[in-house]
Scaffold this motif. Structure first.
Motif, mmCIF file in Angstrom:
data_model
loop_
_atom_site.group_PDB
_atom_site.id
_atom_site.type_symbol
_atom_site.label_atom_id
_atom_site.label_comp_id
_atom_site.label_asym_id
_atom_site.label_seq_id
_atom_site.Cartn_x
_atom_site.Cartn_y
_atom_site.Cartn_z
ATOM 1 N N ALA A 32 0.904 -1.169 -0.036
ATOM 2 C CA ALA A 32 -0.078 -0.079 -0.018
ATOM 3 C C ALA A 32 0.918 1.327 0.143
ATOM 4 N N ALA A 248 -10.949 3.060 8.719
ATOM 5 C CA ALA A 248 -11.696 2.459 7.710
ATOM 6 C C ALA A 248 -11.996 0.877 8.142
ATOM 7 N N ASP A 260 -8.081 -1.318 7.648
ATOM 8 C CA ASP A 260 -8.151 -1.593 6.178
ATOM 9 C C ASP A 260 -6.880 -1.157 5.815
ATOM 10 N N GLY A 262 -5.971 -1.023 3.039
ATOM 11 C CA GLY A 262 -6.008 -0.685 1.159
ATOM 12 C C GLY A 262 -6.820 0.553 0.991
ATOM 13 N N TYR A 263 -7.170 1.227 2.108
ATOM 14 C CA TYR A 263 -8.168 2.304 2.219
ATOM 15 C C TYR A 263 -7.631 3.458 1.237
ATOM 16 N N TRP A 265 -6.091 3.144 -1.581
ATOM 17 C CA TRP A 265 -6.493 2.654 -2.900
ATOM 18 C C TRP A 265 -8.035 3.163 -3.276
ATOM 19 N N ARG A 266 -8.659 3.371 -2.225
ATOM 20 C CA ARG A 266 -10.195 3.577 -2.527
ATOM 21 C C ARG A 266 -10.615 5.005 -2.236
ATOM 22 N N GLY A 267 -9.443 5.933 -2.221
ATOM 23 C CA GLY A 267 -9.643 7.311 -2.130
ATOM 24 C C GLY A 267 -10.039 7.820 -0.832
ATOM 25 N N GLN A 268 -10.048 6.951 0.259
ATOM 26 C CA GLN A 268 -10.531 7.472 1.738
ATOM 27 C C GLN A 268 -9.194 7.984 2.378
ATOM 28 N N GLN A 269 -9.392 9.060 3.189
ATOM 29 C CA GLN A 269 -8.425 9.631 3.801
ATOM 30 C C GLN A 269 -8.774 9.644 5.538
#
Length: 277
Positions: A32, A248, A260, A262-263, A265-269
């Motif tokens: 990541a 996340a 999580d 991989g958060y 990669w999903r655009g979460q901050q």
């Protein structure tokens, strides 16, 4: 054209069959954050969201051969250690680390998130005298501080005393993880080398799915160091990453779910980055 290899980071740790902690969490974190993760497996666990149902250390020879296979051919720019299980494995890994010039992040894993023992009692002295002196930075949680030093942290005032006790074993830096402090509104950590002092604060998230936080933080520090950060910068960046991963975190099985990895990669901050002084 041949692509340039990303930073190479090696984890020396146990396997979590549920995928939330251990080798699995380490490799997810490294990917990541843009590193090539490699692994030396030290133990196999039967583990899920409810706890650890069994653990089997690997032979020291298997650990040594994995290490030499990776280091002698591919090379490493940073290493991270996790579950080492037995005194023999602690001593074996400490000896192997002495042959490598790369920085080392030692996560002195003693118990799982569920309270299951992951380190033999007779291995504690080897951790103190063999492993911690090889550490660029050690990342104990409050239970591990108590296990290794006898210092019990009940508030922020105790964290300096805990850090001094840990540094006495020989690591260059220590990060006292205060995430379990009931008296703090923030998730507060203390990073120090005995001269510099950095207090890292991040918001607490109302999320019980936090399996793998310690492994993830140590692996993130190792990855950022491999990318050229100094230790304080790596610790701040790693805490920001873990804060977002906790926010996340998701339910899995019938117990404590994982953070999580991989958060990003999903655009979460994360809600906010850690502050440091």
């Amino acid at each position: 054209m041949t692509a340039q290899a990303p930073p190479r980071v090696l984890t020396v740790a146990g396997s979590d069959s549920g995928g939330g902690a251990g080798i699995q969490a380490d490799l997810k974190t490294m990917l990541a954050l843009g590193a090539h993760g490699m692994s030396v497996l030290t133990a196999v666990t039967a583990q899920n969201s409810l706890g650890v149902q069994g653990a089997w250390p690997l032979p020291a020879e298997a650990v040594e051969r994995q290490f030499r296979s990776v280091v002698d051919d591919i090379g490493v720019q940073a290493l991270k250690t996790g579950m080492l299980a037995s005194a023999e494995l602690v001593e074996t890994v400490a000896g192997l680390l002495s042959s490598v010039a790369a920085p080392v992040v030692v996560d002195p894993v003693g118990v799982s998130k569920h309270g299951d023992s992951l380190l033999a009692t007779e291995a504690l002295d080897a951790v103190r005298t063999k492993l911690l002196p090889a550490a660029t930075v050690a990342t104990p949680n409050l239970d591990e501080v108590a296990q290794l030093t006898g210092v019990r942290v009940s508030g922020e005032a105790d964290m300096r005393r805990a850090a001094a006790a840990m540094l006495a074993f020989g690591s260059q830096w220590v990060l006292i993880k205060g995430g379990h402090l009931p008296s703090s509104d923030d998730a507060l950590d203390l990073l120090t080398n005995g001269t510099e002092e950095h207090w890292l604060r991040a918001p607490r998230h109302d999320n019980r799915h936090t399996h793998g936080t310690g492994c993830t933080l140590a692996s993130a520090i190792a990855t950022y160091v491999a990318k050229g950060y100094d230790v304080p910068g790596a610790a701040r960046a790693a805490k920001a990453y873990v804060t977002g991963a906790i926010a996340a975190g998701f339910p899995l099985g019938g117990g404590i779910g994982p953070v999580d990895h991989g958060y990003l990669w999903r655009g979460q901050q994360p809600d906010s980055s850690p502050s440091g002084v």
